[in-house]
Design a protein around this motif. Structure first.
Motif, PDB file in Angstrom:
ATOM      1  N   LEU A 322       5.178   5.174   9.959  1.00 15.02           N
ATOM      2  CA  LEU A 322       4.144   5.580   8.996  1.00 15.02           C
ATOM      3  C   LEU A 322       2.839   4.790   9.225  1.00 15.02           C
ATOM      4  O   LEU A 322       1.745   5.331   9.087  1.00 15.02           O
ATOM      5  CB  LEU A 322       4.682   5.348   7.572  1.00 15.02           C
ATOM      6  N   LEU A 323       2.951   3.497   9.585  1.00 14.76           N
ATOM      7  CA  LEU A 323       1.764   2.665   9.794  1.00 14.76           C
ATOM      8  C   LEU A 323       0.885   3.219  10.916  1.00 14.76           C
ATOM      9  O   LEU A 323      -0.351   3.288  10.778  1.00 14.76           O
ATOM     10  CB  LEU A 323       2.178   1.225  10.130  1.00 14.76           C
ATOM     11  N   SER A 324       1.509   3.618  12.017  1.00 18.72           N
ATOM     12  CA  SER A 324       0.706   4.156  13.123  1.00 18.72           C
ATOM     13  C   SER A 324       0.008   5.449  12.711  1.00 18.72           C
ATOM     14  O   SER A 324      -1.147   5.722  13.108  1.00 18.72           O
ATOM     15  CB  SER A 324       1.598   4.384  14.350  1.00 18.72           C
ATOM     16  N   HIS A 325       0.620   6.147  11.882  1.00 20.60           N
ATOM     17  CA  HIS A 325       0.043   7.392  11.411  1.00 20.60           C
ATOM     18  C   HIS A 325      -1.076   7.109  10.403  1.00 20.60           C
ATOM     19  O   HIS A 325      -2.159   7.763  10.425  1.00 20.60           O
ATOM     20  CB  HIS A 325       1.126   8.252  10.773  1.00 20.60           C
ATOM     21  N   LEU A 326      -0.827   6.124   9.501  1.00 15.43           N
ATOM     22  CA  LEU A 326      -1.822   5.834   8.465  1.00 15.43           C
ATOM     23  C   LEU A 326      -3.115   5.257   9.068  1.00 15.43           C
ATOM     24  O   LEU A 326      -4.228   5.514   8.575  1.00 15.43           O
ATOM     25  CB  LEU A 326      -1.236   4.842   7.453  1.00 15.43           C
ATOM     26  N   ALA A 327      -3.016   4.473  10.113  1.00 11.44           N
ATOM     27  CA  ALA A 327      -4.222   3.878  10.722  1.00 11.44           C
ATOM     28  C   ALA A 327      -5.163   4.967  11.238  1.00 11.44           C
ATOM     29  O   ALA A 327      -6.370   4.942  10.990  1.00 11.44           O
ATOM     30  CB  ALA A 327      -3.794   2.925  11.841  1.00 11.44           C
ATOM     31  N   ALA A 328      -4.583   5.942  11.922  1.00  8.74           N
ATOM     32  CA  ALA A 328      -5.409   7.047  12.434  1.00  8.74           C
ATOM     33  C   ALA A 328      -5.970   7.882  11.299  1.00  8.74           C
ATOM     34  O   ALA A 328      -7.130   8.327  11.312  1.00  8.74           O
ATOM     35  CB  ALA A 328      -4.563   7.898  13.382  1.00  8.74           C
ATOM     36  N   ARG A 329      -5.122   8.084  10.280  1.00  9.44           N
ATOM     37  CA  ARG A 329      -5.589   8.893   9.127  1.00  9.44           C
ATOM     38  C   ARG A 329      -6.734   8.202   8.394  1.00  9.44           C
ATOM     39  O   ARG A 329      -7.739   8.828   7.996  1.00  9.44           O
ATOM     40  CB  ARG A 329      -4.394   9.128   8.178  1.00  9.44           C
ATOM     41  N   ASP A 330      -6.577   6.848   8.195  1.00 14.56           N
ATOM     42  CA  ASP A 330      -7.599   6.115   7.459  1.00 14.56           C
ATOM     43  C   ASP A 330      -8.937   6.171   8.214  1.00 14.56           C
ATOM     44  O   ASP A 330     -10.028   6.289   7.606  1.00 14.56           O
ATOM     45  CB  ASP A 330      -7.184   4.662   7.239  1.00 14.56           C
ATOM     46  N   HIS A 331      -8.859   6.032   9.521  1.00  9.70           N
ATOM     47  CA  HIS A 331     -10.099   6.072  10.329  1.00  9.70           C
ATOM     48  C   HIS A 331     -10.771   7.437  10.188  1.00  9.70           C
ATOM     49  O   HIS A 331     -12.004   7.510  10.006  1.00  9.70           O
ATOM     50  CB  HIS A 331      -9.736   5.788  11.794  1.00  9.70           C
ATOM     51  N   ARG A 332     -10.026   8.507  10.211  1.00 10.64           N
ATOM     52  CA  ARG A 332     -10.598   9.843  10.075  1.00 10.64           C
ATOM     53  C   ARG A 332     -11.169  10.048   8.666  1.00 10.64           C
ATOM     54  O   ARG A 332     -12.235  10.674   8.473  1.00 10.64           O
ATOM     55  CB  ARG A 332      -9.541  10.902  10.367  1.00 10.64           C
ATOM     56  N   GLU A 351     -12.254   1.679   2.210  1.00  5.89           N
ATOM     57  CA  GLU A 351     -11.721   1.020   3.413  1.00  5.89           C
ATOM     58  C   GLU A 351     -10.902  -0.208   3.019  1.00  5.89           C
ATOM     59  O   GLU A 351      -9.830  -0.476   3.603  1.00  5.89           O
ATOM     60  CB  GLU A 351     -12.902   0.620   4.318  1.00  5.89           C
ATOM     61  N   ALA A 352     -11.392  -0.926   2.034  1.00  6.33           N
ATOM     62  CA  ALA A 352     -10.626  -2.094   1.573  1.00  6.33           C
ATOM     63  C   ALA A 352      -9.286  -1.681   0.977  1.00  6.33           C
ATOM     64  O   ALA A 352      -8.258  -2.344   1.164  1.00  6.33           O
ATOM     65  CB  ALA A 352     -11.445  -2.877   0.540  1.00  6.33           C
ATOM     66  N   ASP A 357      -3.404  -1.495   1.521  1.00  7.41           N
ATOM     67  CA  ASP A 357      -2.163  -0.698   1.501  1.00  7.41           C
ATOM     68  C   ASP A 357      -1.417  -0.863   2.815  1.00  7.41           C
ATOM     69  O   ASP A 357      -0.174  -0.993   2.830  1.00  7.41           O
ATOM     70  CB  ASP A 357      -2.529   0.762   1.239  1.00  7.41           C
ATOM     71  N   ARG A 358      -2.122  -0.898   3.905  1.00  7.24           N
ATOM     72  CA  ARG A 358      -1.457  -1.047   5.190  1.00  7.24           C
ATOM     73  C   ARG A 358      -0.822  -2.425   5.342  1.00  7.24           C
ATOM     74  O   ARG A 358       0.241  -2.589   5.942  1.00  7.24           O
ATOM     75  CB  ARG A 358      -2.429  -0.788   6.339  1.00  7.24           C
ATOM     76  N   LYS A 359      -1.537  -3.437   4.777  1.00  5.25           N
ATOM     77  CA  LYS A 359      -0.966  -4.780   4.849  1.00  5.25           C
ATOM     78  C   LYS A 359       0.396  -4.872   4.130  1.00  5.25           C
ATOM     79  O   LYS A 359       1.314  -5.554   4.577  1.00  5.25           O
ATOM     80  CB  LYS A 359      -1.949  -5.796   4.244  1.00  5.25           C
ATOM     81  N   LYS A 360       0.483  -4.217   2.973  1.00  6.90           N
ATOM     82  CA  LYS A 360       1.770  -4.209   2.254  1.00  6.90           C
ATOM     83  C   LYS A 360       2.863  -3.571   3.101  1.00  6.90           C
ATOM     84  O   LYS A 360       3.998  -4.052   3.173  1.00  6.90           O
ATOM     85  CB  LYS A 360       1.619  -3.456   0.941  1.00  6.90           C
ATOM     86  N   LEU A 361       2.535  -2.442   3.736  1.00 12.02           N
ATOM     87  CA  LEU A 361       3.532  -1.753   4.556  1.00 12.02           C
ATOM     88  C   LEU A 361       3.882  -2.574   5.784  1.00 12.02           C
ATOM     89  O   LEU A 361       5.019  -2.561   6.274  1.00 12.02           O
ATOM     90  CB  LEU A 361       3.005  -0.377   4.981  1.00 12.02           C
TER      91      LEU A 361
END
Length: 667
Positions: A322-332, A351-352, A357-361
């Motif tokens: 999920l993290l790899s997916h969320l990083a790309a999604r957040d950037h878009r 962005e913050a 959220d990503r840090k928690k995951l």
């Protein structure tokens, strides 16, 4: 007639000299009781009496086959030298013309090579009577005719066949003719026919006389052949009965040694092999169950921990993806916000938020994974730690129960096989049974052959008699013209008719007494008081009819085995009473097949009044202590015959050993 003593010397199982004192003390104590187990000498005692009185005339009553000399040779004790021989001596008393005389008959014999030498003597009042010795056969016909001897000397186990209608009619006919002297009347009629034939032969033509002589010779030859055939049939019947007894004993011996189990040995062995195969299959199934996931059931806590860990690792792997997916999604998403002109402060705020959220995951995704189980492995662990455990345990229980059941059956089968005797121990018994069966089959076949030959001989007699009478009638018809022959024939025919009417009237007169005697005997002996209310005997055929209380006919076939034996006893008792002969009654195996009530009735109502002297030859299972107590008031003396295997001889001791101390005191 009263028997005082019988002495046996080297006779049968009695080696040496043995004496039985038989004199009854009084008319109220007529019973002499002799006890012995089978094979000890009871039947030998009865044979000795018959042999002493009747000699060759008693041949049909003896055991075995062969000639009279063969019987005498076999009757010598097996351990005594043949040259020493054997002897039977009987002392008895009889009142004649108001005076009592003491008789002693002695029959002795010895064997050498192929010869048997017999000596017979009659001593009267201490003096050898040579005339009576030479004419004994005529004297015994008057004293106790051999034809009616079975009314007084008989085997209790073998008289049941008299309950058969044909046999009972035959014994009644024989008994009445002998008791009333009607056989003399028949001989007179035959003599008249012979006289007629001779007179006609003297007055007829030569050819007719020759034809009549030839027919008479054929008739005599046919009668001789019939007598021989009947003797062979009697011997064959005795041999068949003896072979049947031998076969029964051989089968009993085989059964006692476990022969029945030995016959099932192959089937038991095959069943053991089948059970062994089933046990091995069950053990394989149990090992297969144990080789799967079953060992994990021993550590349920660890299994649950693995299951939990596997769940956590699944969650970690999902978080990493999920993290790899969320990083790309957040950037878009941030790019889209800027494209739409969103305030820079809002973009930074979003962005913050995404970063936090990503840090928690990432905290979850950073955890280490140790198991890295596949999907199927996780499913298996989940099953073992969940509801699959009960299923596995249930399968194990079913397998164990099946294994225990098979092992129990196997143990039971092993016990049966262990009880099967060894082949070498039953082989002789199996061989004895086989030999006895072959011998019995041969004896039965020989008996059937003899019976058929006897029946053919009887038919030949009838045919020869018919031819003889035909010739005689032809002679009569041809010679009726002669005055002397005519007169003789007329008077002879008249006499024969008179004799026939006389015989008929005598039978009618006496048969009612026999009917009443027989009814008295049946009602005294039968347990069922209303079973027989009357007895009728056909004066022509001597057929017996038993009538119940409602006048219905009671067939002997409807009687039980014990009642048939009592029927035979009542028949012999009635004929013995009608005979008027004061002869002793000697009964071998008196209570063989009877139940306790019928035994009691014989003991109370027959034995004490069967005659002035009653000799009972009993086994230990017949007259026991209970029956002995009922007979004791009527017993004069008693003996016990035992077989001594060391001396190879039976021994006679006073007292009846099979009734305990009471029997020995009664001696």
């Amino acid at each position: 007639m009263i028997l005082d003593e019988i002495i046996l010397h080297n006779f049968g199982v009695y080696r040496g000299r043995h004496s039985f004192v038989l004199t009854p003390d009084s008319a109220s104590k007529p019973i002499i009781l002799i006890g012995a187990q089978n094979g000890a000498g009871k039947t030998t005692f009865l044979e000795a009496l018959q042999l002493a009185f009747f000699g060759k005339m008693a041949r049909g009553q003896f055991r075995g086959t062969g000639t009279y000399d063969d019987y005498l040779r076999d009757a010598i004790n097996k351990t005594a030298p043949l040259s020493d021989g054997a002897e039977v001596k009987v002392t008895f008393r009889r009142a004649m013309e108001g005076r009592e005389q003491v008789f002693q008959i002695r029959r002795s014999w010895s064997a050498s090579n192929n010869r048997v030498r017999e000596v017979f003597e009659v001593v009267v009042d201490g003096q050898l009577d040579r005339v009576l010795t030479s004419e004994w056969s005529d004297y015994i016909e008057e004293l106790l005719p051999p034809r009616i001897a079975p009314l007084f000397f008989f085997d209790g186990e073998k008289i049941e066949h008299f309950a058969d209608l044909d046999r009972s009619s035959e014994i009644i006919g024989t008994g009445i003719n002998a008791l009333l002297g009607l056989d003399i009347v028949e001989r007179l009629k035959v003599d008249l026919e012979v006289l007629e034939a001779r007179k006609l032969a003297n007055n007829g033509g030569t050819d007719l006389r020759e034809e009549l002589s030839l027919a008479e010779a054929e008739l005599k030859e046919a009668e001789q052949q019939a007598r021989l055939a009947n003797e062979r049939t009697a011997s064959a019947r005795v041999n068949a009965e003896r072979s049947s007894l031998v076969l029964q004993r051989a089968r009993s011996a085989l059964e006692a040694e476990g022969g029945n189990l030995f016959a099932t040995r192959e089937a038991l062995t095959a069943e053991r092999a089948r059970l062994d195969e089933a046990l091995e299959h069950a053990r394989k199934e149990l090992r297969s169950w144990a080789a799967d996931g079953a060992p994990l059931l021993l550590v349920p806590g660890l299994l649950q921990a693995v299951c939990d860990q596997a769940g956590q690792e699944v969650e970690i792997e999902a978080t990493r993806a999920l993290l790899s997916h969320l990083a790309a999604r957040d950037h878009r998403a941030l790019s889209r916000f800027r494209d739409f002109g969103a305030a820079e402060a809002l973009v930074h705020e979003v962005e913050a938020f995404f970063s936090e959220d990503r840090k928690k995951l990432e905290l979850t995704a950073s955890k280490e994974t140790h198991l890295n189980l596949s999907f199927s492995a996780r499913e298996a662990v989940a099953t073992l730690s969940g509801g699959g455990r009960d299923s596995l345990l249930h399968a194990r229980k079913a397998l164990l129960e099946r294994l225990e059941d098979l092992e129990a059956k196997r143990d039971e089968l092993e016990r049966k096989l262990a009880s099967v005797p060894a082949a070498e121990s039953v082989a002789p018994l199996l061989r004895d049974v086989l030999e006895a069966e072959v011998s019995h089959q041969q004896a039965e076949a020989e008996l059937q052959r003899c019976v058929q030959a006897s029946e053919a001989a009887d038919r030949e007699i009838a045919a020869a008699r018919s031819r003889y009478k035909s010739k005689l009638e032809k002679m009569v018809s041809l010679q009726l013209q002669r005055e002397d022959a005519d007169r003789l024939l007329q008077h002879s025919a008249g006499v024969r008719r008179t004799l026939s009417r006389f015989a008929t009237e005598v039978i009618h007169h006496h048969i009612q007494r026999i009917e009443q005697f027989m009814l008295d005997g049946l009602q005294a002996l039968f347990r069922k008081h209303d079973l027989v209310a009357s007895v009728t005997i056909d004066p022509k055929t001597f057929a017996i009819e038993l009538h119940g209380s409602d006048d219905h006919i009671v067939s002997p076939d409807q009687l039980s085995a014990g009642e048939r034996q009592l029927f035979a006893v009542a028949l012999l008792w009635a004929l013995a009473r009608a005979s008027g002969q004061a002869a002793p009654t000697v009964i071998d195996t008196p209570l063989g097949r009877l139940d306790s009530q019928h035994r009691t009735r014989l003991a109370e109502r027959y034995f004490p009044c069967a005659g002035e002297q009653v000799i009972l030859l009993s086994t230990d299972e017949e007259i026991d202590e209970r029956i002995f107590q009922k007979l004791e008031p009527f017993i004069t003396r008693s003996f016990t015959v035992t077989y001594n295997s060391e001396q190879k001889s039976s021994q006679v001791v006073p007292g009846y050993a099979f009734a305990g101390e009471a029997g020995m005191e009664a001696a």
